[in-house]
Design an enzyme around this catalytic site. Structure first.
Site, short mmCIF file in Angstrom:
data_model
loop_
_atom_site.label_atom_id
_atom_site.label_comp_id
_atom_site.label_asym_id
_atom_site.label_seq_id
_atom_site.Cartn_x
_atom_site.Cartn_y
_atom_site.Cartn_z
N THR A 103 -29.19 -20.19 -2.73
CA THR A 103 -28.94 -19.73 -3.94
C THR A 103 -30.44 -20.42 -4.11
O THR A 103 -30.93 -21.42 -3.80
CB THR A 103 -28.34 -19.83 -5.14
OG1 THR A 103 -26.69 -19.17 -4.58
CG2 THR A 103 -28.72 -18.77 -5.95
N ARG A 157 -17.58 -30.78 -8.83
CA ARG A 157 -19.34 -31.24 -9.49
C ARG A 157 -19.87 -30.39 -10.57
O ARG A 157 -19.58 -29.20 -10.98
CB ARG A 157 -19.86 -30.96 -7.79
CG ARG A 157 -19.15 -31.81 -6.53
CD ARG A 157 -20.51 -30.75 -5.83
NE ARG A 157 -19.95 -29.33 -5.35
CZ ARG A 157 -19.99 -28.78 -3.99
NH1 ARG A 157 -20.76 -28.66 -3.59
NH2 ARG A 157 -19.45 -27.84 -3.83
N ASP A 180 -22.50 -29.47 10.51
CA ASP A 180 -22.22 -30.16 9.50
C ASP A 180 -23.52 -31.34 9.47
O ASP A 180 -22.13 -31.74 10.61
CB ASP A 180 -20.69 -29.75 8.55
CG ASP A 180 -21.59 -29.82 7.11
OD1 ASP A 180 -21.38 -29.53 6.55
OD2 ASP A 180 -21.60 -31.78 7.04
N CYS A 194 -23.44 -23.72 -9.48
CA CYS A 194 -24.36 -22.34 -9.57
C CYS A 194 -24.31 -22.00 -10.71
O CYS A 194 -26.07 -21.58 -10.70
CB CYS A 194 -23.13 -21.39 -9.25
SG CYS A 194 -22.70 -21.32 -6.83
N1 LIG Z 1 -19.86 -22.74 -4.01
C1 LIG Z 1 -20.13 -21.33 -4.10
O1 LIG Z 1 -19.24 -20.19 -5.04
C2 LIG Z 1 -21.72 -20.95 -3.58
C3 LIG Z 1 -21.65 -19.44 -4.25
C4 LIG Z 1 -22.28 -18.69 -3.89
C5 LIG Z 1 -23.89 -19.34 -3.44
N2 LIG Z 1 -24.00 -20.92 -3.44
C6 LIG Z 1 -24.49 -21.66 -2.67
O2 LIG Z 1 -24.30 -21.65 -1.36
C7 LIG Z 1 -25.17 -22.80 -0.78
C8 LIG Z 1 -24.41 -24.09 -0.43
O3 LIG Z 1 -23.07 -24.08 -0.85
P1 LIG Z 1 -21.98 -24.76 -0.74
O4 LIG Z 1 -20.95 -24.82 -1.64
O5 LIG Z 1 -21.41 -24.06 0.49
O6 LIG Z 1 -22.24 -26.75 -1.48
P2 LIG Z 1 -21.37 -27.52 -0.29
O7 LIG Z 1 -21.48 -28.75 -1.09
O8 LIG Z 1 -19.53 -27.15 -0.74
O9 LIG Z 1 -21.86 -27.43 1.23
C9 LIG Z 1 -22.32 -27.52 1.70
C10 LIG Z 1 -22.07 -27.95 2.88
O10 LIG Z 1 -24.06 -28.25 3.39
C11 LIG Z 1 -23.64 -29.69 4.89
N3 LIG Z 1 -25.17 -30.39 4.65
C12 LIG Z 1 -26.42 -30.50 3.63
N4 LIG Z 1 -27.43 -30.74 4.41
C13 LIG Z 1 -27.03 -30.50 5.95
C14 LIG Z 1 -27.86 -30.46 6.27
N5 LIG Z 1 -29.22 -30.20 6.75
N6 LIG Z 1 -27.77 -29.76 7.68
C15 LIG Z 1 -25.99 -28.98 7.94
N7 LIG Z 1 -24.88 -29.86 7.53
C16 LIG Z 1 -25.72 -29.82 5.59
C17 LIG Z 1 -22.73 -30.88 3.79
O11 LIG Z 1 -22.94 -31.93 4.52
C18 LIG Z 1 -22.00 -29.92 3.09
O12 LIG Z 1 -21.14 -30.02 3.79
C19 LIG Z 1 -25.53 -23.79 -2.03
O13 LIG Z 1 -27.02 -22.94 -2.16
C20 LIG Z 1 -24.81 -22.79 -3.60
O14 LIG Z 1 -25.70 -22.47 -4.59
C21 LIG Z 1 -23.08 -21.70 -3.45
#
Ligand SMILES: NC(=O)c1ccc[n+]([C@@H]2O[C@H](COP(=O)([O-])OP(=O)(O)OC[C@H]3O[C@@H](n4cnc5c(N)ncnc54)[C@H](O)[C@@H]3O)[C@@H](O)[C@H]2O)c1
Length: 424
Positions: A121, A332, A35, A261
């Site tokens: 996504t 968020r 991360d 989302c």
């Molecule tokens: N949260 C959910 O329940 C959920 C469910 C299904 C899909 N998604 C999708 O999954 C993806 C991630 O969502 P999330 O909720 O885990 O996000 P999040 O914000 O909780 O986590 C993302 C992480 O990525 C890190 N990050 C950002 N840019 C980076 C990079 N270039 N290199 C390394 N780390 C980096 C951030 O520091 C953060 O810790 C999104 O596309 C979201 O739409 C989320």
């Protein structure tokens, strides 16, 4: 070709999606969880998940998982899984900054035969039209000859203790037959209920984005119904309860659509749709309606205050709940902020009580100081906006005691439906 004992997985982005994935894969394979945020890595190294999703015990069970924020530690991996955020801009366009950065990082360490799987996504086509060219350019490797891609969308629900990564069927896909089978078999190792192998990456991308778009539209429909029934002075929840006795009535509840989302993903689909010459009507109408609910609800509260002769500029308002959904620490894009913004400069004082979210994080992001506990006989208006179990446990009587005698208590989600005689 990568055989099973050679598998080394690098997971990029350790948020709500990436961390549970790293934990599960780390029970079977060597995994590096990467991360960009050094604080996140510091916490994870001491088995602390600020999202309150993964417990200390689970970190221990994932024996082959290591954390790092140094790209060099990813070099030995041959499978890269990208789970970075895909938000929207203030103009509601896909913000591809994070996924671009992740692709640039991976492209600098990509080797022959590596596989890059996307979990974020996106809209149909983004993996192959946007990410693959970035991966090719810096690495100098050819797509589907030297390296391969997969797409396996995440379907978890933040803080949902029932629907977990292991027991939700996982859609998988790959850039050719071999990769599709490989990706499918890889996920089968951690998803006990099995996988669904889609016919292409685009199909898998589209399937994910329509799941959330469908949900957004269904909520928009019941939100619209609630506006109509308000005008008719009918209780929407009572009507939905009655209608729900029919076998094919879909049970959705009205409310605020926030988070990153449901309120975001439809814009990815509509962006792609516009690119190919079709301006979506229903999807955008649903979005517009859901986005306007904060102001609609605020006006409703204001009317209730007028009916009780409560002067807005002298009113003390208590907000119960700031997260984007119940029992979840994620705030968020919470639409509660729209209601806060509406009343902020109109009322005398405004306090927010939400013991589920991290108060320091809320202050950092919004400059709103959460209170530790509400005062007694103090508030003119109490807004119960999120269905936290915590509030249910607290009980309606305690909540009523926070309010002055002449007050408005507004229970947006009908948390105290059985006791609703008390709610005024
Ligand atoms: N949260 C959910 O329940 C959920 C469910 C299904 C899909 N998604 C999708 O999954 C993806 C991630 O969502 P999330 O909720 O885990 O996000 P999040 O914000 O909780 O986590 C993302 C992480 O990525 C890190 N990050 C950002 N840019 C980076 C990079 N270039 N290199 C390394 N780390 C980096 C951030 O520091 C953060 O810790 C999104 O596309 C979201 O739409 C989320």
């Amino acid at each position: 070709m990568i055989n099973n004992n050679m598998i080394r997985i690098g997971i990029i982005g350790l948020g709500y999606v990436g961390l549970p994935l790293a934990i599960e894969f780390g029970k079977k394979f060597n995994v590096v969880g990467f991360d960009k945020n050094p604080v996140r890595i510091f916490d994870l190294k001491s088995s602390l998940d600020k999202n309150k999703d993964i417990k200390k015990k689970q970190f221990k069970q994932s024996k082959k998982l290591n954390f790092s924020n140094n790209l060099i530690d990813l070099k030995k991996c041959n499978i890269y899984i990208i789970a970075v955020p895909t938000p929207i801009t203030s103009r509601k366009k896909p913000k591809l900054k994070y996924i671009k950065e992740a692709c640039l990082d991976v492209s600098s360490i990509l080797k022959k035969d590596d596989i890059v799987i996307f979990e974020s996504t996106v809209y149909p086509g983004l993996t192959e039209e946007f990410c693959v060219p970035i991966l090719q350019r810096k690495s100098g490797l050819a797509y589907n000859k030297d390296f391969f891609c997969g797409y396996s969308p995440e379907r978890i629900n933040p803080n949902d203790k029932i629907h977990r990564l292991k027991n939700i069927v996982k859609i998988t896909s790959g850039s050719n037959n071999y990769t599709a089978n490989f990706v499918d078999n890889l996920y089968k190792k951690i998803v006990t209920v099995g996988t669904f192998k889609a016919s292409s990456i685009k199909v898998a991308e589209a399937a994910k984005v329509i799941e959330n778009t469908q949900r957004d539209l269904n909520i928009a429909f019941v939100n619209e119904l609630s506006i109509i029934f308000d005008k008719l002075q009918l209780n929407t929840y009572e009507i939905l309860k009655a209608a729900n006795t029919k076998w094919n009535f879909i049970n959705y509840q009205p409310g605020l659509v926030g988070g990153h989302c449901i309120g975001v993903d439809p814009y990815y689909l509509t962006c792609k749709s516009k690119q190919v010459g079709y301006n979506p009507k229903i999807i955008l109408a649903g979005r517009k309606l859901n986005d306007s609910m904060g102001v609609y609800i605020s006006n409703k509260i204001l009317n209730k205050m007028k009916m009780k002769n409560i002067k807005v500029n002298q009113s003390k308002i208590l907000f119960m709940g700031i997260s984007f959904k119940e029992n979840c620490s994620d705030f968020r894009n919470s639409k509660v902020f729209d209601i806060i913004a509406y009343f902020k400069n109109k009322c005398h004082s405004l306090e927010v009580y939400d013991p589920i979210v991290d108060s320091k994080e809320v202050y950092k992001k919004s400059k709103i100081k959460l209170i530790k506990y509400p005062k007694k006989n103090y508030y003119d208006v109490i807004l119960i906006l999120v269905r936290h179990k915590f509030y249910k446990k607290l009980g309606v009587n305690k909540i009523i005691n926070f309010a002055k005698k002449n007050s408005v208590i507004f229970d947006l989600k009908n948390l105290f439906i059985k006791e609703n005689n008390y709610i005024r």
